[in-house]
Design a protein around this motif. Structure first.
Motif, PDB file in Angstrom:
ATOM      1  N   ASN A 216     -20.703   9.661  -1.482  1.00  0.00           N
ATOM      2  CA  ASN A 216     -21.081   9.801  -0.079  1.00  0.00           C
ATOM      3  C   ASN A 216     -21.906   8.592   0.352  1.00  0.00           C
ATOM      4  O   ASN A 216     -22.774   8.127  -0.387  1.00  0.00           O
ATOM      5  CB  ASN A 216     -21.907  11.068   0.137  1.00  0.00           C
ATOM      6  N   GLY A 217     -21.607   8.083   1.544  1.00  0.00           N
ATOM      7  CA  GLY A 217     -22.358   6.942   2.055  1.00  0.00           C
ATOM      8  C   GLY A 217     -21.790   5.601   1.631  1.00  0.00           C
ATOM      9  O   GLY A 217     -22.349   4.555   1.984  1.00  0.00           O
ATOM     10  N   SER A 218     -20.683   5.602   0.912  1.00  0.00           N
ATOM     11  CA  SER A 218     -20.081   4.343   0.478  1.00  0.00           C
ATOM     12  C   SER A 218     -19.516   3.565   1.671  1.00  0.00           C
ATOM     13  O   SER A 218     -18.961   4.148   2.601  1.00  0.00           O
ATOM     14  CB  SER A 218     -18.951   4.597  -0.523  1.00  0.00           C
ATOM     15  N   ILE A 219     -19.664   2.252   1.609  1.00  0.00           N
ATOM     16  CA  ILE A 219     -19.103   1.368   2.630  1.00  0.00           C
ATOM     17  C   ILE A 219     -17.872   0.695   2.048  1.00  0.00           C
ATOM     18  O   ILE A 219     -17.941   0.055   0.996  1.00  0.00           O
ATOM     19  CB  ILE A 219     -20.130   0.317   3.080  1.00  0.00           C
ATOM     20  N   LEU A 220     -16.748   0.850   2.731  1.00  0.00           N
ATOM     21  CA  LEU A 220     -15.492   0.257   2.290  1.00  0.00           C
ATOM     22  C   LEU A 220     -15.142  -0.898   3.221  1.00  0.00           C
ATOM     23  O   LEU A 220     -14.988  -0.711   4.434  1.00  0.00           O
ATOM     24  CB  LEU A 220     -14.358   1.281   2.318  1.00  0.00           C
ATOM     25  N   SER A 221     -15.051  -2.102   2.661  1.00  0.00           N
ATOM     26  CA  SER A 221     -14.631  -3.270   3.428  1.00  0.00           C
ATOM     27  C   SER A 221     -13.207  -3.606   3.015  1.00  0.00           C
ATOM     28  O   SER A 221     -12.943  -3.897   1.844  1.00  0.00           O
ATOM     29  CB  SER A 221     -15.559  -4.450   3.152  1.00  0.00           C
ATOM     30  N   ILE A 222     -12.288  -3.558   3.979  1.00  0.00           N
ATOM     31  CA  ILE A 222     -10.869  -3.740   3.685  1.00  0.00           C
ATOM     32  C   ILE A 222     -10.373  -4.949   4.469  1.00  0.00           C
ATOM     33  O   ILE A 222     -10.348  -4.923   5.702  1.00  0.00           O
ATOM     34  CB  ILE A 222     -10.058  -2.490   4.059  1.00  0.00           C
ATOM     35  N   ARG A 223     -10.010  -5.996   3.745  1.00  0.00           N
ATOM     36  CA  ARG A 223      -9.626  -7.238   4.407  1.00  0.00           C
ATOM     37  C   ARG A 223      -8.449  -7.009   5.356  1.00  0.00           C
ATOM     38  O   ARG A 223      -7.424  -6.433   4.991  1.00  0.00           O
ATOM     39  CB  ARG A 223      -9.247  -8.301   3.371  1.00  0.00           C
ATOM     40  N   GLY A 224      -8.607  -7.436   6.587  1.00  0.00           N
ATOM     41  CA  GLY A 224      -7.565  -7.283   7.589  1.00  0.00           C
ATOM     42  C   GLY A 224      -7.653  -5.999   8.381  1.00  0.00           C
ATOM     43  O   GLY A 224      -6.942  -5.840   9.382  1.00  0.00           O
ATOM     44  N   TYR A 225      -8.527  -5.073   7.942  1.00  0.00           N
ATOM     45  CA  TYR A 225      -8.632  -3.776   8.614  1.00  0.00           C
ATOM     46  C   TYR A 225     -10.058  -3.447   9.064  1.00  0.00           C
ATOM     47  O   TYR A 225     -10.241  -2.565   9.900  1.00  0.00           O
ATOM     48  CB  TYR A 225      -8.105  -2.664   7.697  1.00  0.00           C
ATOM     49  N   GLY A 226     -11.039  -4.105   8.511  1.00  0.00           N
ATOM     50  CA  GLY A 226     -12.410  -3.871   8.951  1.00  0.00           C
ATOM     51  C   GLY A 226     -13.263  -3.185   7.906  1.00  0.00           C
ATOM     52  O   GLY A 226     -12.907  -3.086   6.721  1.00  0.00           O
ATOM     53  N   ARG A 227     -14.397  -2.692   8.378  1.00  0.00           N
ATOM     54  CA  ARG A 227     -15.375  -2.051   7.502  1.00  0.00           C
ATOM     55  C   ARG A 227     -15.496  -0.576   7.886  1.00  0.00           C
ATOM     56  O   ARG A 227     -15.570  -0.237   9.071  1.00  0.00           O
ATOM     57  CB  ARG A 227     -16.737  -2.740   7.643  1.00  0.00           C
ATOM     58  N   PHE A 228     -15.532   0.288   6.860  1.00  0.00           N
ATOM     59  CA  PHE A 228     -15.545   1.731   7.087  1.00  0.00           C
ATOM     60  C   PHE A 228     -16.680   2.384   6.299  1.00  0.00           C
ATOM     61  O   PHE A 228     -17.094   1.887   5.250  1.00  0.00           O
ATOM     62  CB  PHE A 228     -14.207   2.348   6.661  1.00  0.00           C
ATOM     63  N   LEU A 229     -17.127   3.522   6.814  1.00  0.00           N
ATOM     64  CA  LEU A 229     -18.148   4.322   6.146  1.00  0.00           C
ATOM     65  C   LEU A 229     -17.532   5.638   5.698  1.00  0.00           C
ATOM     66  O   LEU A 229     -16.916   6.346   6.499  1.00  0.00           O
ATOM     67  CB  LEU A 229     -19.317   4.598   7.099  1.00  0.00           C
TER      68      LEU A 229
END
Length: 250
Positions: A216-229
């Motif tokens: 929980n609370g992880s930040i996912l950075s996906i190249r070409g798609y943006g940053r997600f929580l």
């Protein structure tokens, strides 16, 4: 850590040299008791330092204002990060970008780790710098593109709002590939390709393990798609799937 056994470096694939440097700094602090103040670190470097430090030392971060991305780290008991906030008015006739400001700092001889976040709007630019170079920047960074500027020290509180557009998705597992699929609306197979291609970071660290379970609370950075929580699980469905709360940084 702190020994000749370097097996722990397997957890820092691709960042071994940086992890070793941080470990040396921590060991130096433990031996001497002297505080260690780093230059400005990006978010990946900050996360590596946190992992290397663990619970061995008192560790704190500051970028000069709330929600800063680039920060200095302090190893040891103190709260003086030696950060100076500089502000300059911009001419109204020329549009200045973040890249323009960064280029001006490089052109006057500043190194990347000597300055932190740069905040720009149509009226002014604010930059956070190491105290040791503040006077140098004021004296030498006098032009951005074709606009003349004059930086001065400023203590007005800077506010940077973080906008996150929240949404819910149904997933079968909390594995990384499943969450990447939910964030990007791609198939699970295509999401796995992104992970294996090193296009995905979790909490600013590149991961290649599709089966990694996100907290929980992880930040996912996906190249070409943006940053997600990934906020967490909202509920479990009757057919043993999960409704998860996600957010996209805007």
């Amino acid at each position: 850590m702190g020994t000749t056994n370097k097996n722990w470096l397997v957890h820092f694939k691709g960042n071994e040299a940086l992890a070793l440097r941080f470990d040396d700094q921590i060991e130096s602090h433990l031996r001497t008791g002297r505080r260690i103040l780093t230059p400005f670190l990006d978010e990946t470097q900050q996360e590596i330092l946190r992992k290397v430090a663990g619970n061995r030392v008192t560790l704190s971060f500051s970028g000069g204002y709330e929600n800063a991305e680039r920060k200095r780290a302090l190893i040891g008991e103190t709260d003086d990060f030696e950060i100076v906030q500089l502000r300059a008015k911009l001419s109204s006739y020329e549009r200045i970008t973040h890249s323009d400001c960064m280029g001006a700092l490089y052109n006057c001889g500043c190194k990347n780790d000597h300055f932190g976040d740069i905040l720009v709007n149509e009226k002014e630019v604010v930059v956070f710098v190491c105290q040791s170079i503040a006077e140098y920047v004021k004296d030498n960074c006098t032009q951005i593109k074709r606009s003349r500027v004059s930086f001065h020290e400023d203590e007005h509180i800077v506010e940077k709002k973080v906008n996150i557009e929240k949404f819910h998705k149904i997933v079968t597992t909390l594995r990384l590939d499943s969450l990447v699929s939910a964030c990007t609306n791609l198939s699970r197979a295509k999401a796995q390709n992104l992970v294996r291609a090193k296009y995905v970071k979790v909490n600013h660290i590149c991961l290649e393990d599709c089966a990694y379970l996100c907290n929980n609370g992880s930040i996912l950075s996906i190249r070409g798609y943006g940053r997600f929580l990934f906020e967490g699980v909202v509920k479990e469905t009757k057919n043993q799937k999960y409704v998860v709360s996600l957010g996209k940084y805007k």
